[in-house]
Scaffold this motif. Structure first.
Motif, PDB file in Angstrom:
ATOM      1  N   ILE A 108       7.569 -12.224  -0.251  1.00 38.67           N
ATOM      2  CA  ILE A 108       7.275 -10.796  -0.102  1.00 38.67           C
ATOM      3  C   ILE A 108       5.787 -10.660   0.176  1.00 38.67           C
ATOM      4  N   GLY A 109       5.453 -10.084   1.317  1.00 41.02           N
ATOM      5  CA  GLY A 109       4.050  -9.896   1.691  1.00 41.02           C
ATOM      6  C   GLY A 109       3.439  -8.664   1.073  1.00 41.02           C
ATOM      7  N   GLY A 110       4.249  -7.631   0.814  1.00 36.53           N
ATOM      8  CA  GLY A 110       3.695  -6.432   0.205  1.00 36.53           C
ATOM      9  C   GLY A 110       4.732  -5.364  -0.039  1.00 36.53           C
ATOM     10  N   VAL A 111       4.360  -4.469  -0.959  1.00 37.32           N
ATOM     11  CA  VAL A 111       5.208  -3.340  -1.323  1.00 37.32           C
ATOM     12  C   VAL A 111       4.335  -2.093  -1.330  1.00 37.32           C
ATOM     13  N   GLN A 112       4.819  -1.032  -0.717  1.00 41.90           N
ATOM     14  CA  GLN A 112       4.149   0.269  -0.746  1.00 41.90           C
ATOM     15  C   GLN A 112       5.174   1.280  -1.243  1.00 41.90           C
ATOM     16  N   MET A 113       4.784   2.054  -2.258  1.00 40.24           N
ATOM     17  CA  MET A 113       5.701   3.053  -2.821  1.00 40.24           C
ATOM     18  C   MET A 113       5.002   4.377  -3.024  1.00 40.24           C
ATOM     19  N   THR A 114       5.800   5.429  -2.943  1.00 42.77           N
ATOM     20  CA  THR A 114       5.374   6.755  -3.371  1.00 42.77           C
ATOM     21  C   THR A 114       6.323   7.151  -4.493  1.00 42.77           C
ATOM     22  N   LEU A 115       5.738   7.544  -5.627  1.00 40.50           N
ATOM     23  CA  LEU A 115       6.507   7.925  -6.803  1.00 40.50           C
ATOM     24  C   LEU A 115       6.320   9.401  -7.077  1.00 40.50           C
ATOM     25  N   SER A 116       7.344  10.038  -7.608  1.00 41.33           N
ATOM     26  CA  SER A 116       7.276  11.410  -8.088  1.00 41.33           C
ATOM     27  C   SER A 116       7.485  11.369  -9.595  1.00 41.33           C
ATOM     28  N   HIS A 117       6.713  12.173 -10.325  1.00 41.91           N
ATOM     29  CA  HIS A 117       6.760  12.111 -11.790  1.00 41.91           C
ATOM     30  C   HIS A 117       6.164  13.378 -12.385  1.00 41.91           C
ATOM     31  N   ASP A 118       6.263  13.504 -13.699  1.00 45.23           N
ATOM     32  CA  ASP A 118       5.680  14.628 -14.423  1.00 45.23           C
ATOM     33  C   ASP A 118       4.194  14.392 -14.678  1.00 45.23           C
ATOM     34  N   ASN A 119       3.507  15.438 -15.153  1.00 43.65           N
ATOM     35  CA  ASN A 119       2.092  15.311 -15.540  1.00 43.65           C
ATOM     36  C   ASN A 119       1.950  14.295 -16.667  1.00 43.65           C
ATOM     37  N   GLY A 120       0.776  13.696 -16.760  1.00 42.43           N
ATOM     38  CA  GLY A 120       0.497  12.722 -17.802  1.00 42.43           C
ATOM     39  C   GLY A 120       1.028  11.334 -17.495  1.00 42.43           C
ATOM     40  N   PHE A 121       1.451  11.115 -16.265  1.00 45.66           N
ATOM     41  CA  PHE A 121       1.991   9.823 -15.846  1.00 45.66           C
ATOM     42  C   PHE A 121       0.877   8.788 -15.783  1.00 45.66           C
ATOM     43  N   GLU A 122       1.117   7.618 -16.373  1.00 44.49           N
ATOM     44  CA  GLU A 122       0.169   6.508 -16.309  1.00 44.49           C
ATOM     45  C   GLU A 122       0.897   5.265 -15.839  1.00 44.49           C
ATOM     46  N   THR A 137      -2.117  11.798  -7.497  1.00 42.78           N
ATOM     47  CA  THR A 137      -2.562  13.143  -7.183  1.00 42.78           C
ATOM     48  C   THR A 137      -1.468  14.092  -7.630  1.00 42.78           C
ATOM     49  N   GLY A 138      -1.765  14.874  -8.648  1.00 41.84           N
ATOM     50  CA  GLY A 138      -0.759  15.788  -9.184  1.00 41.84           C
ATOM     51  C   GLY A 138       0.432  15.028  -9.720  1.00 41.84           C
ATOM     52  N   ASN A 139       1.606  15.303  -9.165  1.00 38.65           N
ATOM     53  CA  ASN A 139       2.841  14.661  -9.613  1.00 38.65           C
ATOM     54  C   ASN A 139       3.321  13.582  -8.651  1.00 38.65           C
ATOM     55  N   SER A 140       2.388  13.022  -7.871  1.00 38.16           N
ATOM     56  CA  SER A 140       2.736  11.992  -6.901  1.00 38.16           C
ATOM     57  C   SER A 140       1.754  10.821  -7.010  1.00 38.16           C
ATOM     58  N   THR A 141       2.298   9.602  -6.952  1.00 39.34           N
ATOM     59  CA  THR A 141       1.481   8.396  -6.991  1.00 39.34           C
ATOM     60  C   THR A 141       1.842   7.525  -5.805  1.00 39.34           C
ATOM     61  N   GLU A 151       7.787 -11.056 -10.480  1.00 42.91           N
ATOM     62  CA  GLU A 151       8.805 -10.062 -10.180  1.00 42.91           C
ATOM     63  C   GLU A 151       8.372  -8.664 -10.619  1.00 42.91           C
ATOM     64  N   LEU A 152       7.698  -8.558 -11.768  1.00 47.35           N
ATOM     65  CA  LEU A 152       7.286  -7.256 -12.288  1.00 47.35           C
ATOM     66  C   LEU A 152       6.167  -6.681 -11.428  1.00 47.35           C
ATOM     67  N   LEU A 153       6.405  -5.481 -10.863  1.00 44.33           N
ATOM     68  CA  LEU A 153       5.382  -4.813 -10.051  1.00 44.33           C
ATOM     69  C   LEU A 153       4.537  -3.871 -10.893  1.00 44.33           C
ATOM     70  N   PHE A 154       5.196  -3.075 -11.753  1.00 43.72           N
ATOM     71  CA  PHE A 154       4.445  -2.167 -12.618  1.00 43.72           C
ATOM     72  C   PHE A 154       5.312  -1.661 -13.754  1.00 43.72           C
ATOM     73  N   THR A 155       4.619  -1.144 -14.770  1.00 44.52           N
ATOM     74  CA  THR A 155       5.264  -0.405 -15.855  1.00 44.52           C
ATOM     75  C   THR A 155       4.588   0.957 -15.925  1.00 44.52           C
ATOM     76  N   ALA A 156       5.311   1.923 -16.452  1.00 46.50           N
ATOM     77  CA  ALA A 156       4.785   3.285 -16.560  1.00 46.50           C
ATOM     78  C   ALA A 156       5.087   3.835 -17.947  1.00 46.50           C
ATOM     79  N   ASN A 157       4.334   4.859 -18.326  1.00 44.83           N
ATOM     80  CA  ASN A 157       4.538   5.467 -19.638  1.00 44.83           C
ATOM     81  C   ASN A 157       5.623   6.539 -19.634  1.00 44.83           C
ATOM     82  N   LYS A 158       6.073   6.962 -18.458  1.00 44.47           N
ATOM     83  CA  LYS A 158       7.085   8.011 -18.333  1.00 44.47           C
ATOM     84  C   LYS A 158       8.044   7.664 -17.206  1.00 44.47           C
TER      85      LYS A 158
END
Length: 184
Positions: A108-122, A137-141, A151-158
């Motif tokens: 895998i050469g790369g991954v690009q994602m756009t996420l939608s979430h609530d405020n306070g997302f980390e 930015t706001g509710n989008s990352t 294998e693990l790309l990221f973890t989030a708090n919400k």
């Protein structure tokens, strides 16, 4: 010819690339005008994607008219020049416990994602990749992970929703399947 008196830059001082018409020589992927394609250019290209930055050179490495992870993996291929032959053809994205991991049948050469979430997302991105970055930015990352080694790309708090995603091998976008903790 540079030393021909009919050249408008004849007798002009050459820039750091040995080319008249400085300052600096712009070519595809050379973000810092140092005349060398290297990891600094990869980092700069990721910044352009994540932060939506303006650019003075042409970062569309694969010439498809869009600046995205496909350009980053093409630039990495130029910089690393590894001749990788075990590219992935498909990948599986697994979302579980507010985390995202990826498995694939090759590189895998790369991954690009756009996420939608609530405020306070980390977000906590993997450190086991060539380059990683994100911007909320706001509710989008928007996030980019270049050449993930785990294998693990990221973890989030919400919780979050993946709105858009591109997964690429060393030269093209590949098919992605999804698995989640809610599937049987």
């Amino acid at each position: 010819a540079p030393d021909d008196p009919s050249n408008p830059y004849w007798n002009s001082a050459q820039d750091e690339c040995g080319v008249c018409n400085g300052p600096g020589y712009y070519f595809d992927g050379n973000s810092n005008e140092d005349c060398v394609l290297d990891i600094l250019d990869v980092v700069a290209l990721v910044q352009i994607i994540v932060n939506g930055l303006d650019y003075e050179y042409n970062p569309d490495i694969n010439s498809d008219g869009i600046i995205n992870i496909l350009d980053v993996v093409a630039l990495v291929g130029i910089v690393v020049n590894s001749g990788r032959t075990a590219d992935a053809n498909t990948a599986m994205i697994n979302t579980s416990d507010n985390s995202v991991s990826i498995t694939a049948d090759g590189y895998i050469g790369g991954v690009q994602m756009t996420l939608s979430h609530d405020n306070g997302f980390e977000l906590d991105l993997t450190n086991n990749a060539l380059v990683v970055d994100y911007k909320t930015t706001g509710n989008s990352t928007t996030l980019v992970v270049v050449a993930p080694e785990d294998e693990l790309l990221f973890t989030a708090n919400k919780s979050f929703e993946i709105v858009d995603m591109i997964v690429a091998n060393s030269n093209k976008e590949i098919n992605v399947n999804f698995a989640s903790e809610f599937e049987l």
